[in-house]
Design an enzyme around this catalytic site. Structure first.
Site, mmCIF file in Angstrom:
data_model
loop_
_atom_site.group_PDB
_atom_site.id
_atom_site.type_symbol
_atom_site.label_atom_id
_atom_site.label_comp_id
_atom_site.label_asym_id
_atom_site.label_seq_id
_atom_site.Cartn_x
_atom_site.Cartn_y
_atom_site.Cartn_z
ATOM 1 N N TYR A 72 0.608 -1.686 -0.585
ATOM 2 C CA TYR A 72 0.449 -0.252 -0.421
ATOM 3 C C TYR A 72 1.217 1.261 0.201
ATOM 4 O O TYR A 72 1.713 1.084 0.335
ATOM 5 C CB TYR A 72 -0.751 -0.077 0.633
ATOM 6 C CG TYR A 72 -0.633 0.417 2.275
ATOM 7 C CD1 TYR A 72 -0.632 2.373 2.790
ATOM 8 C CD2 TYR A 72 -0.002 -0.392 3.357
ATOM 9 C CE1 TYR A 72 0.411 2.627 3.508
ATOM 10 C CE2 TYR A 72 0.637 0.306 4.660
ATOM 11 C CZ TYR A 72 0.621 1.431 4.412
ATOM 12 O OH TYR A 72 1.142 1.939 6.393
ATOM 13 N N CYS A 73 0.099 2.240 -0.620
ATOM 14 C CA CYS A 73 1.278 3.721 -0.371
ATOM 15 C C CYS A 73 -0.169 4.502 0.245
ATOM 16 O O CYS A 73 -1.143 4.397 0.992
ATOM 17 C CB CYS A 73 1.689 4.024 -1.659
ATOM 18 S SG CYS A 73 -0.239 3.856 -3.675
ATOM 19 N N GLN A 74 -0.213 5.674 -0.145
ATOM 20 C CA GLN A 74 -1.166 6.756 0.068
ATOM 21 C C GLN A 74 -2.372 6.601 -0.301
ATOM 22 O O GLN A 74 -3.568 6.905 -1.056
ATOM 23 C CB GLN A 74 -0.837 8.843 -0.215
ATOM 24 C CG GLN A 74 -1.732 9.574 0.727
ATOM 25 C CD GLN A 74 -1.834 9.260 1.978
ATOM 26 O OE1 GLN A 74 -0.380 8.958 2.607
ATOM 27 N NE2 GLN A 74 -2.494 9.382 2.308
ATOM 28 N N LEU A 131 -3.955 3.796 2.165
ATOM 29 C CA LEU A 131 -3.903 4.505 3.226
ATOM 30 C C LEU A 131 -5.333 5.634 3.460
ATOM 31 O O LEU A 131 -5.859 6.074 3.518
ATOM 32 C CB LEU A 131 -2.672 5.435 3.450
ATOM 33 C CG LEU A 131 -2.114 5.485 4.763
ATOM 34 C CD1 LEU A 131 -2.855 4.809 6.120
ATOM 35 C CD2 LEU A 131 -1.544 7.039 5.466
#
Length: 183
Positions: free
Chosen positions: A73-75, A102
């Site tokens: 995952y990332c932003q 996120l």
């Protein structure tokens, strides 16, 4: 890599939503990897996530714990999809990423670890630096020489490229600064 190969990599990427990830985490069935930069991770991350920034991502160092799903995952989901493609190219078969990243996780009300003493996010740093450069370029262009307007145009072109490609050179440069390397 051909266009067909790139499309094949995108097609192989499995996307999961926050609800499924949360269930897997409660059942201890997931190896969760955050591919954002250290300053972003230090500021806020999903509990139990390991940091492996995309800027120095090493597919050989990634391994899911036995019997666990591997989720990146990332932003927002762009960088995790890019990291997943690197894993596919390295021969990994089963890779997933969190749809919406996120931001979507928080929208569903799931908890995060927050550090109020962490540096501000890379994207806010980009906005501050880019905005300052455009302002200075415009003021110098109006009061000193019109040639300074090229600075504003250059920053605008860079932001346009970042928006289209999902690759922000300024963010990558800022991520290398020492205060952004702390976790």
């Amino acid at each position: 890599m051909t266009v067909v190969d790139a499309k094949n990599l995108r097609d192989r990427l499995q996307t999961i939503d926050s609800t499924i990830l949360h269930e897997w985490m409660e059942q201890d069935q997931v190896t969760l990897i955050d591919v954002r930069e250290p300053s972003e991770f230090a500021g806020e991350h999903i509990p139990g996530a390991r940091l492996m920034p995309l800027s120095r991502f090493n597919p050989e160092a990634v391994a899911a714990e036995s019997g666990n799903y591997l989720v990146l995952y990332c932003q927002t989901g762009n960088r995790s999809a890019e990291a997943a493609q690197q894993l596919f190219r390295a021969g990994m078969e089963q890779v997933m990423h969190l749809n919406g990243g996120l931001s979507e996780w928080k929208r569903h009300g799931y908890s995060t670890n927050v550090n109020k003493n962490a540096p501000i996010s890379i994207m806010r740093q980009v906005q501050i630096v880019a905005g300052s450069l455009v302002l200075v370029g415009t003021l110098l262009g109006a009061f000193v020489s019109p040639w300074f307007l090229l600075l504003s145009g250059f920053v605008g072109a860079g932001l346009t490229f970042a928006g289209i490609s999902g690759i922000c050179a300024m963010a990558r440069l800022l991520a290398k600064l020492p205060y952004n390397q702390r976790v």
